[in-house]
Design an enzyme around this catalytic site. Structure first.
Site, PDB file in Angstrom:
ATOM      1  N   ARG A  59       0.827  -1.230   0.000  1.00  0.00           N
ATOM      2  CA  ARG A  59       0.000   0.000   0.000  1.00  0.00           C
ATOM      3  C   ARG A  59       0.857   1.276   0.000  1.00  0.00           C
ATOM      4  O   ARG A  59       0.493   2.271   0.623  1.00  0.00           O
ATOM      5  CB  ARG A  59      -0.958   0.034   1.196  1.00  0.00           C
ATOM      6  CG  ARG A  59      -1.948  -1.067   1.238  1.00  0.00           C
ATOM      7  CD  ARG A  59      -2.912  -1.033   0.060  1.00  0.00           C
ATOM      8  NE  ARG A  59      -3.755  -2.192   0.119  1.00  0.00           N
ATOM      9  CZ  ARG A  59      -3.406  -3.389  -0.372  1.00  0.00           C
ATOM     10  NH1 ARG A  59      -2.264  -3.548  -1.002  1.00  0.00           N
ATOM     11  NH2 ARG A  59      -4.207  -4.413  -0.263  1.00  0.00           N
TER      12      ARG A  59
ATOM     13  N   SER B 135     -11.025  -0.555   3.049  1.00  0.00           N
ATOM     14  CA  SER B 135     -10.281  -0.750   4.299  1.00  0.00           C
ATOM     15  C   SER B 135      -9.758   0.597   4.784  1.00  0.00           C
ATOM     16  O   SER B 135      -9.065   1.285   4.039  1.00  0.00           O
ATOM     17  CB  SER B 135      -9.085  -1.675   4.063  1.00  0.00           C
ATOM     18  OG  SER B 135      -9.530  -2.885   3.529  1.00  0.00           O
TER      19      SER B 135
ATOM     20  N   GLU C 177      -5.243   4.103   5.859  1.00  0.00           N
ATOM     21  CA  GLU C 177      -4.945   3.822   4.449  1.00  0.00           C
ATOM     22  C   GLU C 177      -5.350   4.967   3.508  1.00  0.00           C
ATOM     23  O   GLU C 177      -4.545   5.388   2.673  1.00  0.00           O
ATOM     24  CB  GLU C 177      -5.615   2.509   4.039  1.00  0.00           C
ATOM     25  CG  GLU C 177      -5.072   1.960   2.744  1.00  0.00           C
ATOM     26  CD  GLU C 177      -5.709   0.630   2.352  1.00  0.00           C
ATOM     27  OE1 GLU C 177      -5.481  -0.372   3.042  1.00  0.00           O
ATOM     28  OE2 GLU C 177      -6.438   0.613   1.344  1.00  0.00           O
TER      29      GLU C 177
END
Ligand SMILES: Cc1cc2nc3c(=O)[nH]c(=O)nc-3n(C[C@H](O)[C@H](O)[C@H](O)COP(=O)(O)OP(=O)(O)OC[C@H]3O[C@@H](n4cnc5c(N)ncnc54)[C@H](O)[C@@H]3O)c2cc1C
Length: 357
Positions: free
Chosen positions: A163, A249, A353
């Site tokens: 990520r 998420s 995130e």
């Protein structure tokens, strides 16, 4: 080029948060870039894709460029069984996945149904079901809004990891991704190269095949069938942002050393931990472990908790949701409460995130 003023961003971010953009321009053609630079007059722009990885906590006073660059082309090199796709940054990621599978190409099947644009995919090296963008990435074409120059970056330049990429660093603040080049397999060869070993993906593929009368065998699976299974799992688990505002998420899974993971597992029996593979096609296992943030959040008792219209999804502890008219600040405060609690209980720092503005 006509910037719009006081644009309501409620429908342009998947959290459905109501904030205004003071000035917004749609970038539809690369030929607009010189005019856009003039308009910016040295100011830093906010670059907007599909708004599916953002938490907006204030009105945007900076100029906003909404990336709508379209177009896709492909070039087949059958001698090495590869196809190269060049895709405009404003194309929908999921539409690209669907189209590539219709063409019979292999490589994007596990990344089906991820919302957002192609141009945003490299920013956090999007990933799901054991695959990530870095596995199929060849290069990206970037326009530097500060200097008016073009750059082409390859996989090493992009510094992909879980990520993460160079595009999240401050030196990339003026980089606008205009197109992305991917390299896929031209034709599938049996199950070669398919990634079926993540969670219950293999059993989902089997049950779909069984329903179609193909039996439970996982021989000769087509990439399209893998995508079908991914879509079935995702739609059964993740809330649809069109019905319940969210950004997927909300927290990244913590990555810690093997020793720390074992120590935590001794304190919290049942805590899962998975070895981390390096980014890119080699995918070698390294010395670190990934812990599921959803397990930690659920264990800490946050699943289904609400603070006004900001909440933790009742079935999926990793997803923060907007039940109606939550502000970005309310969602952020809830996230901070969760972070503090997880730190107190497990001694772990949970990273957010989406980009918080
Ligand atoms: C229901 C749901 C499920 C999701 N599932 C996943 C998942 O499985 N895996 C995963 O990795 N992500 C997932 N996401 C997050 C999100 O879909 C991805 O991060 C996606 O790539 C964001 O694309 P976007 O166009 O919406 O980007 P935006 O949210 O518009 O922008 C995200 C960031 O990228 C920057 N950016 C966007 N376009 C450009 C460009 N052309 N040039 C330079 N910078 C740019 C923005 O400035 C911002 O910093 C999910 C989100 C939702 C809502």
């Amino acid at each position: 080029m006509k910037p719009r003023t006081n644009v309501d961003l409620r429908t342009l971010n998947t959290f459905g948060v109501a904030v205004l953009a003071a000035q917004l321009v749609d970038l539809e053609f690369e030929a607009q870039l010189p005019d856009i630079r003039q308009w910016l007059a040295g100011r830093t722009a906010f670059i907007l894709g599909g708004g599916s990885n953002l938490l907006l906590t204030r009105d945007l006073t900076e100029p906003v460029i909404r990336v709508c660059l379209r177009g896709r082309s492909y070039q087949i090199d059958s001698s090495i069984d590869a196809v190269r796709l060049v895709v405009g940054a404003g194309e929908s990621w999921h539409e690209l996945v669907t189209w590539s599978l219709e063409m019979g190409f292999q490589g994007l099947e596990n990344l089906a149904l991820i919302p957002g644009t192609v141009g945003a995919a490299p920013i956090q090296n999007i990933g799901a079901y054991g695959a990530e963008l870095a596995d199929v990435f060849e290069s990206v074409r970037v326009f530097d809004l500060a200097h008016g120059t073009w750059l082409t970056l390859g996989p090493q330049d992009c510094q992909f990891s879980y990520r993460d990429s160079i595009f999240k660093q401050t030196r990339a603040a003026h980089w606008l991704i205009c197109s992305v080049t991917l390299r896929l397999r031209y034709r599938a060869h049996g199950n070669d190269g398919l990634k079926l070993d993540y969670g219950d993906l293999r059993s989902q593929v089997q049950s779909i095949r069984d329903m179609k009368g193909l039996g439970l065998s996982t021989e000769g699976i087509r990439p399209k069938e893998v995508a079908e299974a991914v879509i079935a799992i995702r739609t059964s688990r993740l809330p649809d942002p069109a019905r319940l505002g969210n950004a997927g998420s909300f927290f990244a899974n913590p990555i810690i050393s093997r020793e720390e993971a074992l120590a935590l597992q001794a304190r919290f029996p049942g805590l899962p931990a998975y070895p981390v593979a390096s980014s890119g096609p080699s995918g070698q296992l390294g010395p670190t472990m990934k812990l599921p943030a959803a397990w930690l959040i659920e264990r800490a008792g946050w699943k289904g908790v609400r603070r006004g219209d900001a909440g933790v999804h009742a079935d999926h502890a990793l997803v923060l949701v907007n039940h109606g008219s939550a502000s970005g600040q309310q969602i952020r405060r809830l996230a901070e409460e969760i972070q503090r609690d997880i730190h107190k209980l497990f001694g772990l720092a949970l990273a957010i995130e989406p980009r918080v503005v």
